[in-house]
Design a protein around this motif. Structure first.
Motif, PDB file in Angstrom:
ATOM      1  N   PRO A 165       5.821   9.542   4.888  1.00  0.00           N
ATOM      2  CA  PRO A 165       5.481  10.394   3.736  1.00  0.00           C
ATOM      3  C   PRO A 165       6.310  11.677   3.661  1.00  0.00           C
ATOM      4  O   PRO A 165       6.435  12.265   2.594  1.00  0.00           O
ATOM      5  CB  PRO A 165       3.994  10.717   3.978  1.00  0.00           C
ATOM      6  CG  PRO A 165       3.494   9.636   4.884  1.00  0.00           C
ATOM      7  CD  PRO A 165       4.665   9.257   5.736  1.00  0.00           C
ATOM      8  N   HIS A 170       8.618  17.946  -1.819  1.00  0.00           N
ATOM      9  CA  HIS A 170       7.557  18.765  -2.421  1.00  0.00           C
ATOM     10  C   HIS A 170       7.896  19.140  -3.871  1.00  0.00           C
ATOM     11  O   HIS A 170       7.632  20.262  -4.303  1.00  0.00           O
ATOM     12  CB  HIS A 170       7.351  20.043  -1.595  1.00  0.00           C
ATOM     13  CG  HIS A 170       7.121  19.792  -0.143  1.00  0.00           C
ATOM     14  ND1 HIS A 170       5.976  19.196   0.341  1.00  0.00           N
ATOM     15  CD2 HIS A 170       7.913  20.024   0.945  1.00  0.00           C
ATOM     16  CE1 HIS A 170       6.052  19.093   1.664  1.00  0.00           C
ATOM     17  NE2 HIS A 170       7.216  19.586   2.052  1.00  0.00           N
ATOM     18  N   ILE A 174       5.753  15.203  -7.406  1.00  0.00           N
ATOM     19  CA  ILE A 174       5.020  14.751  -6.216  1.00  0.00           C
ATOM     20  C   ILE A 174       3.719  15.537  -6.068  1.00  0.00           C
ATOM     21  O   ILE A 174       2.657  14.965  -5.755  1.00  0.00           O
ATOM     22  CB  ILE A 174       5.885  14.894  -4.946  1.00  0.00           C
ATOM     23  CG1 ILE A 174       7.073  13.924  -5.001  1.00  0.00           C
ATOM     24  CG2 ILE A 174       5.053  14.652  -3.692  1.00  0.00           C
ATOM     25  CD1 ILE A 174       6.682  12.459  -5.023  1.00  0.00           C
ATOM     26  N   LEU A 175       3.770  16.851  -6.285  1.00  0.00           N
ATOM     27  CA  LEU A 175       2.557  17.670  -6.214  1.00  0.00           C
ATOM     28  C   LEU A 175       1.561  17.242  -7.287  1.00  0.00           C
ATOM     29  O   LEU A 175       0.351  17.196  -7.038  1.00  0.00           O
ATOM     30  CB  LEU A 175       2.908  19.151  -6.383  1.00  0.00           C
ATOM     31  CG  LEU A 175       3.727  19.792  -5.261  1.00  0.00           C
ATOM     32  CD1 LEU A 175       4.099  21.223  -5.628  1.00  0.00           C
ATOM     33  CD2 LEU A 175       2.960  19.768  -3.946  1.00  0.00           C
ATOM     34  N   THR A 178       0.023  13.969  -6.184  1.00  0.00           N
ATOM     35  CA  THR A 178      -0.892  14.230  -5.065  1.00  0.00           C
ATOM     36  C   THR A 178      -2.216  14.791  -5.566  1.00  0.00           C
ATOM     37  O   THR A 178      -3.295  14.349  -5.151  1.00  0.00           O
ATOM     38  CB  THR A 178      -0.255  15.216  -4.073  1.00  0.00           C
ATOM     39  OG1 THR A 178       0.977  14.678  -3.589  1.00  0.00           O
ATOM     40  CG2 THR A 178      -1.178  15.464  -2.886  1.00  0.00           C
ATOM     41  N   ALA A 182      -5.770  13.021  -5.118  1.00  0.00           N
ATOM     42  CA  ALA A 182      -6.698  13.721  -4.225  1.00  0.00           C
ATOM     43  C   ALA A 182      -7.977  14.129  -4.939  1.00  0.00           C
ATOM     44  O   ALA A 182      -9.078  13.906  -4.422  1.00  0.00           O
ATOM     45  CB  ALA A 182      -6.009  14.946  -3.630  1.00  0.00           C
ATOM     46  N   THR A 197      -4.309  14.678   0.523  1.00  0.00           N
ATOM     47  CA  THR A 197      -3.203  15.634   0.429  1.00  0.00           C
ATOM     48  C   THR A 197      -2.364  15.625   1.701  1.00  0.00           C
ATOM     49  O   THR A 197      -1.129  15.680   1.654  1.00  0.00           O
ATOM     50  CB  THR A 197      -3.745  17.049   0.161  1.00  0.00           C
ATOM     51  OG1 THR A 197      -4.595  17.012  -0.996  1.00  0.00           O
ATOM     52  CG2 THR A 197      -2.623  18.035  -0.096  1.00  0.00           C
ATOM     53  N   MET A 200      -0.215  12.512   1.934  1.00  0.00           N
ATOM     54  CA  MET A 200       0.961  12.593   1.059  1.00  0.00           C
ATOM     55  C   MET A 200       1.963  13.645   1.536  1.00  0.00           C
ATOM     56  O   MET A 200       2.931  13.952   0.854  1.00  0.00           O
ATOM     57  CB  MET A 200       0.513  12.930  -0.367  1.00  0.00           C
ATOM     58  CG  MET A 200      -0.383  11.893  -1.021  1.00  0.00           C
ATOM     59  SD  MET A 200       0.510  10.445  -1.580  1.00  0.00           S
ATOM     60  CE  MET A 200       1.345  11.088  -3.025  1.00  0.00           C
ATOM     61  N   ASN A 201       1.696  14.204   2.735  1.00  0.00           N
ATOM     62  CA  ASN A 201       2.574  15.209   3.350  1.00  0.00           C
ATOM     63  C   ASN A 201       2.664  16.495   2.531  1.00  0.00           C
ATOM     64  O   ASN A 201       3.686  17.177   2.517  1.00  0.00           O
ATOM     65  CB  ASN A 201       3.992  14.659   3.577  1.00  0.00           C
ATOM     66  CG  ASN A 201       4.811  15.544   4.513  1.00  0.00           C
ATOM     67  OD1 ASN A 201       4.322  15.983   5.553  1.00  0.00           O
ATOM     68  ND2 ASN A 201       6.039  15.834   4.140  1.00  0.00           N
ATOM     69  N   GLN A 202       1.574  16.854   1.849  1.00  0.00           N
ATOM     70  CA  GLN A 202       1.570  18.067   1.035  1.00  0.00           C
ATOM     71  C   GLN A 202       0.548  19.088   1.540  1.00  0.00           C
ATOM     72  O   GLN A 202       0.419  20.160   0.956  1.00  0.00           O
ATOM     73  CB  GLN A 202       1.254  17.722  -0.436  1.00  0.00           C
ATOM     74  CG  GLN A 202       2.101  16.645  -1.047  1.00  0.00           C
ATOM     75  CD  GLN A 202       3.581  16.971  -0.995  1.00  0.00           C
ATOM     76  OE1 GLN A 202       4.012  18.094  -1.219  1.00  0.00           O
ATOM     77  NE2 GLN A 202       4.395  15.962  -0.676  1.00  0.00           N
ATOM     78  N   TYR A 203      -0.163  18.769   2.629  1.00  0.00           N
ATOM     79  CA  TYR A 203      -1.285  19.605   3.063  1.00  0.00           C
ATOM     80  C   TYR A 203      -0.833  21.006   3.487  1.00  0.00           C
ATOM     81  O   TYR A 203      -1.285  22.007   2.929  1.00  0.00           O
ATOM     82  CB  TYR A 203      -2.038  18.909   4.206  1.00  0.00           C
ATOM     83  CG  TYR A 203      -3.240  19.669   4.704  1.00  0.00           C
ATOM     84  CD1 TYR A 203      -4.383  19.794   3.903  1.00  0.00           C
ATOM     85  CD2 TYR A 203      -3.249  20.260   5.961  1.00  0.00           C
ATOM     86  CE1 TYR A 203      -5.487  20.484   4.344  1.00  0.00           C
ATOM     87  CE2 TYR A 203      -4.355  20.958   6.412  1.00  0.00           C
ATOM     88  CZ  TYR A 203      -5.468  21.064   5.611  1.00  0.00           C
ATOM     89  OH  TYR A 203      -6.574  21.756   6.047  1.00  0.00           O
ATOM     90  N   TYR A 221      -0.230  20.884  -8.859  1.00  0.00           N
ATOM     91  CA  TYR A 221      -1.274  20.148  -8.118  1.00  0.00           C
ATOM     92  C   TYR A 221      -2.566  20.079  -8.939  1.00  0.00           C
ATOM     93  O   TYR A 221      -3.157  19.002  -9.098  1.00  0.00           O
ATOM     94  CB  TYR A 221      -1.510  20.848  -6.779  1.00  0.00           C
ATOM     95  CG  TYR A 221      -2.506  20.170  -5.870  1.00  0.00           C
ATOM     96  CD1 TYR A 221      -2.106  19.184  -4.985  1.00  0.00           C
ATOM     97  CD2 TYR A 221      -3.850  20.541  -5.885  1.00  0.00           C
ATOM     98  CE1 TYR A 221      -3.019  18.575  -4.129  1.00  0.00           C
ATOM     99  CE2 TYR A 221      -4.768  19.938  -5.048  1.00  0.00           C
ATOM    100  CZ  TYR A 221      -4.341  18.952  -4.168  1.00  0.00           C
ATOM    101  OH  TYR A 221      -5.259  18.352  -3.336  1.00  0.00           O
TER     102      TYR A 221
END
Length: 304
Positions: A165, A170, A174-175, A178, A182, A197, A200-203, A221
């Motif tokens: 991921p 970012h 993608i945001l 996500t 989410a 999140t 999806m490697n956005q945390y 987001y």
């Protein structure tokens, strides 16, 4: 003088209404936000424990894209009626509490992930493990095919982790996606939007965005989440009504399979040790405590 006294009385009544009705909702929003920001803990559980779950679901159920059409047509009567159906003041106050919690807790979570990555990711792993077990335990007795879809979900989760991921980056799209997934997932029982999140490697990126108030990132987001709720709420309700156990079995497997990501993060710098084991156990105990309180509340409500 009489007009002034009437205004004072009016102001006192509205202050009293805010303190007795909306301030408790704001505090409950704070509690939900504190849990929503932790992967593996569902804010919906807190909503149930604090007694606002039914009102929240009813308000979300009345959210519809039709309200945008009414606004475009300047049909103010229909617009106001739909806002009342949505319980919009309740949603705004609750969302304010959740947002305030995000602002307060994001710095703490970033600090924990940076200074104690093993313990923090291990804690998250324990939360996901225990949450997955609690979600799945009731299914086999009701739905014979639950194990098949659990395994399919695990395979899907492992596949997502293997796809790396981190390669998603970012970008705003993608945001947006996500947030779309989410916030829709948060409608589902026991599913953590924060964990989606993270998956999806956005945390950590979004935690930093909240900390620094990076409005374009936060906006992308949230826009995805709002559009997701507006467009897919009815579909999710339909799926949960007619295919509840199948959906939950797949999602449980997805959570279990993708939890490999958390374990890998916890053990990438140092070999698994006692500190990782203890943090996993603490995560499991936190979920057990939530489940105990939720069960006690259900029994209390049934007696009443």
């Amino acid at each position: 003088m009489e007009i002034a006294e009437e205004r004072i009385i009016w102001a006192r009544m509205h202050i009293r209404t805010f303190l007795t009705e909306y301030l408790p909702i704001f505090v409950k929003g704070l509690l939900m936000g504190m849990c929503d920001i932790i992967p593996g803990v569902s804010g919906g559980t807190v909503a149930f424990i604090t007694g606002i779950y039914g009102r929240l679901i009813a308000a979300v159920a009345h959210i519809s894209p039709v309200i945008i059409r009414d606004l475009i047509r300047w049909d103010l009567a229909s617009f106001r009626a739909r806002l009342e159906e949505m319980d919009v003041v309740f949603l705004i106050v609750l969302a304010s509490g959740i947002g305030s919690a995000f602002l307060l807790i994001s710095r703490v979570m970033l600090w924990l992930l940076q200074e104690y990555p093993v313990q923090t990711n291990g804690f998250f792993f324990g939360l996901i493990l225990a949450s997955s077990v609690l979600l799945f335990v009731p299914l086999p007795g009701r739905y014979p095919g639950s194990f098949i879809f659990l395994i399919l979900g695990i395979i899907l989760g492992l596949g997502i982790v293997m796809l790396n991921p981190a390669a998603l980056g970012h970008s705003y799209p993608i945001l947006f996606v996500t947030g779309f997934i989410a916030l829709c997932a948060m409608i589902l029982p026991g599913i953590s939007g924060a964990y989606i999140t993270l998956l999806m490697n956005q945390y950590e990126y979004m935690l930093h965005a909240v900390k620094t108030l990076a409005l374009p990132d936060i906006g992308a987001y949230l826009a995805g989440g709002i559009i997701g709720i507006l467009t897919f709420t009815r579909l999710l309700k339909y799926l949960l009504k007619y295919y509840h156990d199948l959906i939950v079995a797949i999602l449980t497997g997805l959570m279990l399979g993708s939890s490999k990501l958390l374990f890998d993060r916890a053990s990438e710098s140092t070999p698994p040790g006692l500190d990782l084991l203890v943090s996993i156990i603490v995560g499991i105990l936190v979920v057990a405590l939530f489940q105990y309180v939720q069960t006690a509340m259900k029994k209390k409500n049934q007696k009443n």
